[in-house]
Design a protein around this motif. Structure first.
Motif, PDB file in Angstrom:
ATOM      1  N   ASP A  48      31.953  16.029  63.371  1.00 29.47           N
ATOM      2  CA  ASP A  48      32.001  16.245  64.816  1.00 29.47           C
ATOM      3  C   ASP A  48      31.608  14.948  65.519  1.00 29.47           C
ATOM      4  O   ASP A  48      30.482  14.469  65.363  1.00 29.47           O
ATOM      5  N   HIS A  49      32.534  14.390  66.305  1.00 32.27           N
ATOM      6  CA  HIS A  49      32.270  13.122  66.982  1.00 32.27           C
ATOM      7  C   HIS A  49      31.158  13.227  68.027  1.00 32.27           C
ATOM      8  O   HIS A  49      30.634  12.221  68.489  1.00 32.27           O
ATOM      9  N   ARG A  50      30.792  14.442  68.408  1.00 33.39           N
ATOM     10  CA  ARG A  50      29.674  14.588  69.351  1.00 33.39           C
ATOM     11  C   ARG A  50      28.342  14.380  68.648  1.00 33.39           C
ATOM     12  O   ARG A  50      27.310  14.214  69.292  1.00 33.39           O
ATOM     13  N   ALA A  51      28.359  14.431  67.306  1.00 36.16           N
ATOM     14  CA  ALA A  51      27.107  14.311  66.550  1.00 36.16           C
ATOM     15  C   ALA A  51      27.033  13.031  65.730  1.00 36.16           C
ATOM     16  O   ALA A  51      25.939  12.618  65.333  1.00 36.16           O
ATOM     17  N   SER A  52      28.166  12.419  65.416  1.00 32.90           N
ATOM     18  CA  SER A  52      28.141  11.210  64.589  1.00 32.90           C
ATOM     19  C   SER A  52      29.428  10.427  64.817  1.00 32.90           C
ATOM     20  O   SER A  52      30.327  10.891  65.510  1.00 32.90           O
ATOM     21  N   ASP A  53      29.490   9.253  64.228  1.00 32.93           N
ATOM     22  CA  ASP A  53      30.728   8.488  64.306  1.00 32.93           C
ATOM     23  C   ASP A  53      31.160   8.061  62.904  1.00 32.93           C
ATOM     24  O   ASP A  53      30.480   8.333  61.915  1.00 32.93           O
ATOM     25  N   GLY A  54      32.315   7.398  62.842  1.00 34.54           N
ATOM     26  CA  GLY A  54      32.938   7.087  61.564  1.00 34.54           C
ATOM     27  C   GLY A  54      32.086   6.211  60.663  1.00 34.54           C
ATOM     28  O   GLY A  54      32.123   6.343  59.438  1.00 34.54           O
ATOM     29  N   ARG A  55      31.315   5.330  61.281  1.00 35.37           N
ATOM     30  CA  ARG A  55      30.490   4.438  60.474  1.00 35.37           C
ATOM     31  C   ARG A  55      29.424   5.221  59.701  1.00 35.37           C
ATOM     32  O   ARG A  55      29.258   5.060  58.502  1.00 35.37           O
ATOM     33  N   ARG A  56      28.741   6.117  60.430  1.00 28.38           N
ATOM     34  CA  ARG A  56      27.758   6.986  59.774  1.00 28.38           C
ATOM     35  C   ARG A  56      28.436   7.895  58.755  1.00 28.38           C
ATOM     36  O   ARG A  56      27.895   8.160  57.681  1.00 28.38           O
ATOM     37  N   GLY A  57      29.632   8.368  59.115  1.00 26.84           N
ATOM     38  CA  GLY A  57      30.376   9.250  58.219  1.00 26.84           C
ATOM     39  C   GLY A  57      30.694   8.550  56.909  1.00 26.84           C
ATOM     40  O   GLY A  57      30.569   9.135  55.823  1.00 26.84           O
ATOM     41  N   ALA A  58      31.101   7.282  57.005  1.00 25.45           N
ATOM     42  CA  ALA A  58      31.425   6.517  55.797  1.00 25.45           C
ATOM     43  C   ALA A  58      30.181   6.349  54.932  1.00 25.45           C
ATOM     44  O   ALA A  58      30.244   6.448  53.697  1.00 25.45           O
ATOM     45  N   GLN A  59      29.031   6.112  55.579  1.00 25.34           N
ATOM     46  CA  GLN A  59      27.779   5.977  54.814  1.00 25.34           C
ATOM     47  C   GLN A  59      27.429   7.297  54.117  1.00 25.34           C
ATOM     48  O   GLN A  59      26.969   7.306  52.979  1.00 25.34           O
ATOM     49  N   PHE A  60      27.664   8.388  54.832  1.00 23.73           N
ATOM     50  CA  PHE A  60      27.396   9.718  54.275  1.00 23.73           C
ATOM     51  C   PHE A  60      28.261   9.953  53.020  1.00 23.73           C
ATOM     52  O   PHE A  60      27.760  10.341  51.957  1.00 23.73           O
ATOM     53  N   LEU A  61      29.574   9.677  53.139  1.00 21.32           N
ATOM     54  CA  LEU A  61      30.469   9.869  51.995  1.00 21.32           C
ATOM     55  C   LEU A  61      30.096   8.954  50.832  1.00 21.32           C
ATOM     56  O   LEU A  61      30.183   9.340  49.668  1.00 21.32           O
ATOM     57  N   THR A  62      29.678   7.733  51.164  1.00 21.01           N
ATOM     58  CA  THR A  62      29.290   6.776  50.121  1.00 21.01           C
ATOM     59  C   THR A  62      28.066   7.283  49.359  1.00 21.01           C
ATOM     60  O   THR A  62      27.974   7.124  48.141  1.00 21.01           O
ATOM     61  N   ARG A  63      27.129   7.898  50.101  1.00 20.66           N
ATOM     62  CA  ARG A  63      25.945   8.455  49.420  1.00 20.66           C
ATOM     63  C   ARG A  63      26.337   9.599  48.482  1.00 20.66           C
ATOM     64  O   ARG A  63      25.767   9.737  47.398  1.00 20.66           O
ATOM     65  N   ILE A  64      27.319  10.403  48.906  1.00 24.37           N
ATOM     66  CA  ILE A  64      27.774  11.491  48.026  1.00 24.37           C
ATOM     67  C   ILE A  64      28.421  10.896  46.777  1.00 24.37           C
ATOM     68  O   ILE A  64      28.148  11.326  45.651  1.00 24.37           O
ATOM     69  N   ARG A  65      29.260   9.861  46.975  1.00 23.78           N
ATOM     70  CA  ARG A  65      29.909   9.213  45.831  1.00 23.78           C
ATOM     71  C   ARG A  65      28.861   8.647  44.865  1.00 23.78           C
ATOM     72  O   ARG A  65      28.951   8.836  43.647  1.00 23.78           O
ATOM     73  N   ASP A  66      27.863   7.959  45.428  1.00 22.95           N
ATOM     74  CA  ASP A  66      26.848   7.350  44.569  1.00 22.95           C
ATOM     75  C   ASP A  66      26.075   8.412  43.788  1.00 22.95           C
ATOM     76  O   ASP A  66      25.755   8.228  42.614  1.00 22.95           O
ATOM     77  N   ALA A  67      25.799   9.533  44.438  1.00 24.84           N
ATOM     78  CA  ALA A  67      25.078  10.611  43.746  1.00 24.84           C
ATOM     79  C   ALA A  67      25.927  11.179  42.607  1.00 24.84           C
ATOM     80  O   ALA A  67      25.424  11.450  41.517  1.00 24.84           O
ATOM     81  N   LEU A  68      27.228  11.340  42.849  1.00 25.43           N
ATOM     82  CA  LEU A  68      28.112  11.892  41.813  1.00 25.43           C
ATOM     83  C   LEU A  68      28.346  10.898  40.681  1.00 25.43           C
ATOM     84  O   LEU A  68      28.720  11.280  39.576  1.00 25.43           O
ATOM     85  N   SER A  69      28.140   9.605  40.961  1.00 23.75           N
ATOM     86  CA  SER A  69      28.307   8.590  39.920  1.00 23.75           C
ATOM     87  C   SER A  69      27.122   8.573  38.968  1.00 23.75           C
ATOM     88  O   SER A  69      27.204   7.966  37.900  1.00 23.75           O
ATOM     89  N   ARG A  70      26.014   9.181  39.382  1.00 19.32           N
ATOM     90  CA  ARG A  70      24.821   9.247  38.523  1.00 19.32           C
ATOM     91  C   ARG A  70      24.397  10.709  38.377  1.00 19.32           C
ATOM     92  O   ARG A  70      23.315  11.095  38.825  1.00 19.32           O
ATOM     93  N   PRO A  71      25.248  11.509  37.743  1.00 11.62           N
ATOM     94  CA  PRO A  71      24.989  12.956  37.709  1.00 11.62           C
ATOM     95  C   PRO A  71      23.678  13.299  37.015  1.00 11.62           C
ATOM     96  O   PRO A  71      23.066  14.320  37.331  1.00 11.62           O
ATOM     97  N   GLU A  72      23.248  12.444  36.078  1.00  9.28           N
ATOM     98  CA  GLU A  72      22.005  12.742  35.351  1.00  9.28           C
ATOM     99  C   GLU A  72      20.805  12.718  36.296  1.00  9.28           C
ATOM    100  O   GLU A  72      19.753  13.273  35.975  1.00  9.28           O
ATOM    101  N   GLN A  73      20.960  12.093  37.460  1.00 15.12           N
ATOM    102  CA  GLN A  73      19.835  12.055  38.407  1.00 15.12           C
ATOM    103  C   GLN A  73      19.891  13.167  39.448  1.00 15.12           C
ATOM    104  O   GLN A  73      19.050  13.238  40.334  1.00 15.12           O
ATOM    105  N   LEU A  74      20.947  14.007  39.358  1.00 12.55           N
ATOM    106  CA  LEU A  74      21.067  15.057  40.389  1.00 12.55           C
ATOM    107  C   LEU A  74      20.060  16.178  40.139  1.00 12.55           C
ATOM    108  O   LEU A  74      20.052  16.906  39.358  1.00 12.55           O
TER     109      LEU A  74
END
Lengths: 352, 89
Positions: free
Chosen positions: A326-352
């Motif tokens: 929702d653009h009223r709550a965030s913008d694309g830059r924050r969104g990209a950081q959010f997705l990157t954090r999800i990717r990084d977490a999935l790349s290290r599943p043993e730490q989940l």
């Protein structure tokens, strides 16, 4: 009658699970109510002894109306409920019992906005019950239309090498008997919950006062029903639960969804939603935000695709992550950081 | 009915009973043996997981994850179990 979703106007009481004199604790199932999402187990949000059942089975009841009276409630209405003075005045003017309204303020306090929201829910006319499937389709249509009308969505997508997660899951599952194994969606839920817990603008609700971040991360999981339809009940505090716990809860949740026994506490509590395609074969999905939430994370199918590893192209299991926010709550830059954090977490599943 | 076709019917009816246990909204008489449960009943990964648990418990065998795809239809499931349980005919 609790609100079990932003667009719920009312529900039909199907059956009482308590009688006058029954002692109930917070979280006990007291009644079954039919809504467009199916039959929901209504949990008590208070404790005490049932003094009187107000509503007869078969009755259609608007959200906010009282279903039963617990002993002591009449003597001290609104006990233990925080109600702001403005909300109390407005409730009195509108003839609404503030104790019947779900509070969104600090420590569940009922705010002026909560009262106003409850007041906009007009009494539901009694009509012959349409087939449940049609009712659910209409509820989805109403919620998604509202979303597309009101929420300025933006979309991001990110492809990632899912090899490490696939390999880790295979090793984890090989060492365990069938009932103790994990499914990939458990990793999706945990990774998204972790990323949301540390991020801004993706976990919470958008209301009359703008975006209100939630303190907990309750991940709604989109569950398809056989023959059509979809609901997204929540796994509570998913960022803090071990994978095995999330797996067990997901299994129970899907079972309850399909047998029609969702609990009121999980139906409308999601602060963020996760949706995945499983092995249906589509690369990516562009999901629609469930109001009043502000984000939904999509996981496409895991498919073998060309991937560059150390300068060479190799076939790898690849998954596309997507975010509708929702653009009223965030913008694309924050969104990209959010997705990157999800990717990084999935790349290290043993730490989940 | 010959002995082997009787055994076959018994194995298949056991599988169908487990299928209905996992997915109570499925009509066992409507199952087409050659078609995948996914195509017929919108089976997803959680249904397959629960079905594997039910088969594993009922027949007393461990089912490795890589074998799940062989359990995707009634026909495939019966063939797999006959292979794993020689006494099932």
């Amino acid at each position: 009658m609790p609100s079990l979703g932003a667009d719920m106007e009312g529900g039909t009481l199907v059956e009482w699970r308590v009688r006058p004199g029954s002692r109930v604790r917070r979280g006990d199932v007291v009644a079954l109510v039919e809504t467009e999402k199916g039959i929901i187990d209504i949990e008590s949000f208070d404790e005490g002894v049932v003094e009187r059942l107000i509503v007869e089975p078969g009755t259609r009841v608007p959200v906010g109306a009282a279903l039963a009276l617990l002993e002591g409630e009449a003597a001290q209405p609104e006990h233990a409920r925080r109600v702001s003075p403005a909300a109390r005045a407005k409730a009195a003017a509108l003839g609404i019992d503030p104790a019947s309204v779900e509070g969104s303020g600090p420590q569940g306090a009922v705010t002026l906005e909560d009262i106003e929201r409850a007041a906009t829910r007009a009494p539901v006319p009694r009509t012959a019950a349409p087939p449940a499937r049609d009712a659910m389709r209409r509820a989805i249509a109403a919620s998604m239309s509202r979303s597309k009308r009101e929420i300025p969505h933006y979309y991001l997508q990110l492809a990632m090498d899912f090899g490490p997660a696939t390999g880790w899951l295979e090793r984890y599952n090989r060492a365990r008997p069938v009932p103790e194994r994990l499914l990939a969606p458990v990793l999706f839920i945990k990774a998204a919950a972790r990323a949301a817990a540390t991020g801004e603008g993706f976990n919470g609700y958008f209301g009359a006062n703008g975006f209100e971040p939630a303190k907990s991360v309750h991940v709604g999981v989109a569950v398809a029903l056989r023959g059509g339809g979809l609901v997204a009940p929540a796994i509570l505090d998913a960022d803090r639960k071990p994978l095995a716990t999330i797996m067990r809860e997901l299994q129970e949740l899907v079972g309850r969804v399909r047998s029609g026994h969702m609990r009121s506490s999980e139906v409308a509590s999601a602060t963020l939603t996760v949706t995945s395609l499983g092995d249906e074969g589509a690369d990516i999905l562009y999901p629609v935000i469930h109001p009043p939430q502000v984000a939904i994370v999509g996981f496409g199918s895991v498919l073998t695709r060309p991937w560059v590893v150390a300068g060479r192209i190799e076939p790898q299991p690849v998954i596309n992550l997507s975010l509708a926010a929702d653009h009223r709550a965030s913008d694309g830059r924050r969104g990209a950081q959010f997705l990157t954090r999800i990717r990084d977490a999935l790349s290290r599943p043993e730490q989940l | 009915m010959t002995e082997s076709s009787a055994t076959r019917a018994t194995l298949e009816s056991q599988i169908l009973a487990l299928l209905v246990e996992v997915a109570p909204d499925v009509d066992p008489s409507a199952v087409r043996p050659e078609l995948s449960f996914r195509d017929q009943f919108d089976f997803d990964s959680m249904d397959s997981f629960n079905f594997a648990i039910a088969l594993s418990r009922h027949f007393g065998i461990d089912i490795p994850e890589r074998d799940y795809r062989q359990l995707s239809s009634l026909e495939g499931c019966a063939a797999y179990l006959r292979h794993r349980l020689p006494t099932a005919g």
